[in-house]
Design a protein around this motif. Structure first.
Motif, short mmCIF file in Angstrom:
data_model
loop_
_atom_site.label_atom_id
_atom_site.label_comp_id
_atom_site.label_asym_id
_atom_site.label_seq_id
_atom_site.Cartn_x
_atom_site.Cartn_y
_atom_site.Cartn_z
N LEU A 152 0.85 -1.19 0.00
CA LEU A 152 0.00 0.00 0.00
C LEU A 152 0.88 1.24 0.00
O LEU A 152 2.09 1.15 0.21
N SER A 153 0.28 2.38 -0.21
CA SER A 153 1.06 3.61 -0.28
C SER A 153 1.73 3.91 1.07
O SER A 153 2.80 4.51 1.12
N THR A 154 1.10 3.46 2.16
CA THR A 154 1.63 3.78 3.49
C THR A 154 2.69 2.77 3.94
O THR A 154 3.68 3.14 4.55
N ARG A 155 2.46 1.51 3.65
CA ARG A 155 3.41 0.47 4.03
C ARG A 155 3.09 -0.81 3.30
O ARG A 155 2.06 -0.91 2.63
N SER A 156 3.99 -1.78 3.46
CA SER A 156 3.80 -3.07 2.82
C SER A 156 3.46 -4.10 3.89
O SER A 156 4.09 -4.14 4.95
N TYR A 157 2.44 -4.92 3.62
CA TYR A 157 2.01 -5.92 4.59
C TYR A 157 2.41 -7.32 4.12
O TYR A 157 2.36 -7.61 2.92
N TRP A 158 2.76 -8.16 5.09
CA TRP A 158 3.13 -9.54 4.82
C TRP A 158 2.29 -10.47 5.68
O TRP A 158 1.95 -10.16 6.82
N GLY A 159 2.02 -11.64 5.14
CA GLY A 159 1.39 -12.68 5.93
C GLY A 159 2.45 -13.43 6.71
O GLY A 159 3.65 -13.15 6.62
N GLN A 160 2.00 -14.45 7.45
CA GLN A 160 2.92 -15.21 8.31
C GLN A 160 3.64 -16.31 7.54
O GLN A 160 4.61 -16.89 8.03
N GLY A 161 3.15 -16.61 6.34
CA GLY A 161 3.78 -17.63 5.51
C GLY A 161 3.15 -19.00 5.69
O GLY A 161 2.57 -19.32 6.72
N THR A 162 3.27 -19.80 4.64
CA THR A 162 2.80 -21.18 4.67
C THR A 162 3.86 -22.05 4.01
O THR A 162 4.38 -21.72 2.94
N GLN A 163 4.19 -23.15 4.67
CA GLN A 163 5.28 -24.01 4.20
C GLN A 163 4.78 -24.94 3.07
O GLN A 163 3.75 -25.61 3.22
N VAL A 164 5.54 -24.98 2.01
CA VAL A 164 5.30 -25.93 0.92
C VAL A 164 6.53 -26.81 0.79
O VAL A 164 7.64 -26.31 0.62
N THR A 165 6.32 -28.11 0.87
CA THR A 165 7.41 -29.07 0.75
C THR A 165 7.09 -30.03 -0.38
O THR A 165 6.04 -30.68 -0.36
N VAL A 166 7.96 -30.09 -1.37
CA VAL A 166 7.78 -30.99 -2.51
C VAL A 166 8.80 -32.11 -2.38
O VAL A 166 10.00 -31.90 -2.50
N SER A 167 8.29 -33.29 -2.11
CA SER A 167 9.17 -34.43 -1.87
C SER A 167 8.41 -35.73 -2.08
O SER A 167 7.20 -35.80 -1.83
#
Length: 114
Positions: free
Chosen positions: A98-113
């Motif tokens: 956004l113009s005021t700041r950038s927001y991030w989520g907490q993340g989600t793990q993806v493992t390909v195996s």
């Protein structure tokens, strides 16, 4: 207050599919969102993004395999991951600039195996 919550990560076999979701709260209207990922020991990198107008952009490494989309009514942005590879293993984050700041989520793990 703006918040982003990712979900949908998990363990998937090579060649499989996974769909990640990013739900934005505290904001209305069309949103521009980017999906990033960070593998262990590597820098965070842009995977795909979608503008408010709906234009999409992809990293070369995921073109033709990943699709970003948005459901405006649900304030949700998706990342459909098909034909996944071991090198797609990472924590995936969504980002809302956004113009005021950038927001991030907490993340989600993806493992390909296998």
């Amino acid at each position: 207050q703006v918040q982003l919550v990712e979900s949908g990560g998990g363990l998937v076999q090579p060649g499989g599919s996974l769909r990640l979701s990013c739900v934005a709260s505290g904001i209305i209207g069309r949103i521009a969102v980017g999906w990033y990922r960070q593998a262990p020991g590597k820098q965070r990198e842009l995977v795909a993004d979608i503008t408010r107008g709906g234009t999409t952009n992809y990293a070369d490494s995921v073109k033709g395999r990943f699709t970003i989309s948005r459901d405006n009514a649900k304030n949700t942005v998706y990342l459909q991951m098909d034909s996944v590879k071991p090198e797609d293993t990472a924590v995936y984050y969504c980002n809302l600039p956004l113009s005021t700041r950038s927001y991030w989520g907490q993340g989600t793990q993806v493992t390909v195996s296998s």
